[in-house]
Design an enzyme around this catalytic site. Structure first.
Site, short mmCIF file in Angstrom:
data_model
loop_
_atom_site.label_atom_id
_atom_site.label_comp_id
_atom_site.label_asym_id
_atom_site.label_seq_id
_atom_site.Cartn_x
_atom_site.Cartn_y
_atom_site.Cartn_z
N LYS A 75 -101.03 99.67 123.71
CA LYS A 75 -100.03 100.25 122.82
C LYS A 75 -100.37 99.90 121.37
O LYS A 75 -100.79 98.77 121.07
CB LYS A 75 -98.65 99.70 123.20
N SER A 149 -90.61 103.00 124.40
CA SER A 149 -91.50 103.41 123.33
C SER A 149 -92.96 103.40 123.74
O SER A 149 -93.81 103.95 123.05
CB SER A 149 -91.29 102.50 122.12
N SER A 173 -88.74 99.47 127.13
CA SER A 173 -89.94 100.25 126.81
C SER A 173 -91.07 100.08 127.81
O SER A 173 -92.01 100.88 127.83
CB SER A 173 -90.44 99.90 125.41
#
Length: 601
Positions: A75, A149, A173
């Protein structure tokens, strides 16, 4: 190319010289180009770097590298040396000289970092649409959200661009994207994986999360990344977990009272959750109803007082000088953190202490709790039309866990009729990560389906565990009708102590018929025109099985049923004469689908 992207399968293929890290890299590069419409990457795979890393590993060899040649994605709020960190905000971008501690540990174990993934800007969101690099699209249907996210990290694994990936999880997330992309999502106990080199959302709550194709894979990655980091004041050692309920033949799990469950009108999501409760029972669990309201009250605190202020503090210098660089919804949420006072912060902390005491009381009776991961899933269009409301709805069952210092594993629960996956979450107190992962491994074995969107239907088993053996004195039986988990006659199995081994399908040599009474199906083996029929394999003590079979009325009888994996088990077949007035429902693929469709025809 390897048979499967799971870690055991890749390692087995490397050992047998069926493939090499370089060949895997080439395949991933081709797949990445083909998946461009999903908006997975912020910094996409770079051929020269990946092939150089593969060559380095091939020269070094596999010895001492538990993740040799295993590709992973990161990420883009987690630092990787030489790659930009943007947090999905181009004006914020910087290029770190050192990788985050967790990335360094995975590289030291032999893994190959593939690329940096798309995300909701500054990790503010649970949907994956809040990025200037494009709304990340669901692996199964690009009209739907991927979850956030950590959106790109999940889709990369689901589409076979990586074996596992790193995300972060503050409010869900690392779990919501797992649910929407048919993955395992581990949200570890806070601090067990260091956050050095991670751009914080809420520093006191953040956890580095792991997306994987199997709970066993997540366990391997967790082991490689685990450990205190002196550079991270929030890191802490793993403590003994006590009773390993994940391996225990019996355990107790909490289920929210029906009044506390809200699926936003999604009847299929509700049915999948009810089936999940039945599945956990079949693994030896005793369901205990709990009051979820104090947990939901904790969830409401997340966007009040100190935690919104903490989110603002994380990027205060940047947002104060570059407010127009942020998505409007991200900017508004973050700037809201400038308003709470110190008194507000203390009031919220006091309230959290009160609620945590009520929530902690459940652990006197329970090993873990089962919840939906989300109430439902939204299309990208629905999400963009009401971004704040929809995002809030997605966090109903996830927002409270880091505030309560819980460990959690999101697991697949099955698919809606439109082919979109949904998931459920198992959570327990801090440091129960390994028991949760072991229970998730048993869950996954019982589900009988591959994770992700690209995995073969029968992924290679983990050589550490292999397929579950039939216990001495027990026998297995295949069911295709109302004895399926969560259906009307399933209690007849549960009350005899039966456990579900797998949810799978028959070999494509059968037709399925609804008998004239409309309450029972009949499985017919045919020479031509056969299809796969959804089924479940259960096991129970031989004496209990005899009583179960004796209760089955004609025209059904017992024979051998051939399964999709080539094996066969005892199962119910039908006398041919009874099929004369039966209704062929093979097109529905199974009894459950036909019943849920309202028994058409």
């Amino acid at each position: 190319m390897t048979r499967s992207m799971t870690i055991p399968a890749l390692l087995a293929d490397y050992r047998a010289a069926r493939t090499t890290p370089g060949a895997v890299v080439e395949t991933l590069l081709a797949r990445s180009e083909a998946a461009g419409a999903h908006a997975i990457w912020i910094s996409p795979p770079r051929r020269e770097r990946l092939l150089a890393r593969a060559a380095e590993l091939e020269a070094r060899g596999m010895d001492g590298l538990p993740l040799y040649g295993i590709p992973f994605a990161v990420k883009d709020n987690i630092d990787v040396a030489g790659w930009d960190t943007t947090c999905a905000c181009p004006d914020y971008a910087y290029r770190p000289q050192a990788s985050a501690s967790v990335v360094e540990r995975l590289l030291a174990a032999g893994a190959i970092m593939v690329g940096k993934t798309n995300m909701d800007q500054f990790a503010t969101g649970l949907n994956g649409t809040r990025s200037p690099y494009g709304a990340c699209r669901n692996a199964f249907d690009p009209d739907f959200i991927a979850g956030g996210s950590s959106s790109g990290s999940a889709v990369a694994v689901a589409l076979g661009l990586a074996s596992f990936s790193l995300g972060t999880d503050t409010a869900g997330s690392g779990r919501v994207p797992a649910a929407f992309n048919n993955l395992i999502g581990l949200k570890p106990t806070r601090g067990l994986l260091p956050t050095t080199g991670v751009v914080p959302a809420c520093r006191s709550l953040d956890a580095v999360s792991i997306f994987a194709l199997g709970a066993g894979d997540a366990r391997r990655v967790f082991a490689a990344a685990l450990g205190e980091d002196p550079g991270d004041p929030h890191s802490r050692p793993a403590l003994p977990h006590g009773r390993d309920f994940g391996r225990a033949p019996t355990f107790r799990f909490g289920v929210p009272a029906r009044r506390d469950l809200d699926f936003l009108g999604d009847a299929q999501a509700e049915a999948l959750f009810d089936a999940a409760v039945g599945r956990l029972r079949s693994l030896g669990g005793e369901a205990v109803e709990i009051d979820l309201e104090p947990f939901l009250d904790v969830a409401r605190l997340l966007y009040e007082g100190p935690w919104v202020a903490e989110r603002y503090l994380a990027i205060r210098d940047f947002i104060d000088t570059h407010p127009q660089a942020l998505f409007p919804v991200t900017r508004d949420i973050t700037l809201g953190g400038a308003r709470p006072t110190a008194a507000d912060a203390f009031a919220a902390q006091y309230r959290l202490r009160e609620l945590a005491r009520r929530c902690d009381a459940v652990w006197r009776e329970l090993d873990c709790v089962l919840t939906p991961t989300t109430p439902t899933i939204f299309s990208v269009e629905q999400m963009l039309a009401e971004p704040v409301l929809r995002n809030s709805q997605l966090g109903r069952y996830t927002n409270f866990m880091n505030l309560l210092d819980a460990a959690a594993v999101a697991v697949p629960a099955g698919f809606r009729a439109d082919g979109l996956p949904l998931g459920v979450t198992l959570f327990a107190p801090a440091h129960q990560d390994l028991p949760l992962l072991r229970l998730a491994e048993r869950w996954q074995a019982s589900l009988g389906q591959a994770c992700g969107a690209r995995e073969p239907a029968a992924a290679a088993p983990d050589p550490e565990t292999g397929p579950p053996a039939v216990p001495a004195g027990w026998q297995r039986i295949v069911v295709v009708g109302a004895h399926l988990s969560g259906m009307a006659l399933n209690p007849q199995l549960l009350e005899r102590g039966a456990r579900m081994v797998a949810a799978t399908a028959t070999a494509p040599v059968y037709r399925l018929h609804a008998l004239p009474d409309g309450r029972r199906p009949a499985l017919q083996r045919v020479a031509d025109g056969g299809v796969r029929i959804a089924c479940e394999v259960w096991e129970l003590e031989a004496t209990a099985l005899a009583g179960f079979i004796a209760a089955i009325a004609a025209p059904l009888g017992v024979g051998r049923v051939e399964l999709a994996d080539g094996g066969s088990e005892m199962g119910f077949i039908c006398e041919p004469i009874a099929l004369r007035d039966a209704h062929d429902i093979s097109a529905w693929g199974g009894w459950r689908a036909w019943v849920e469709a309202g028994r058409p025809g």
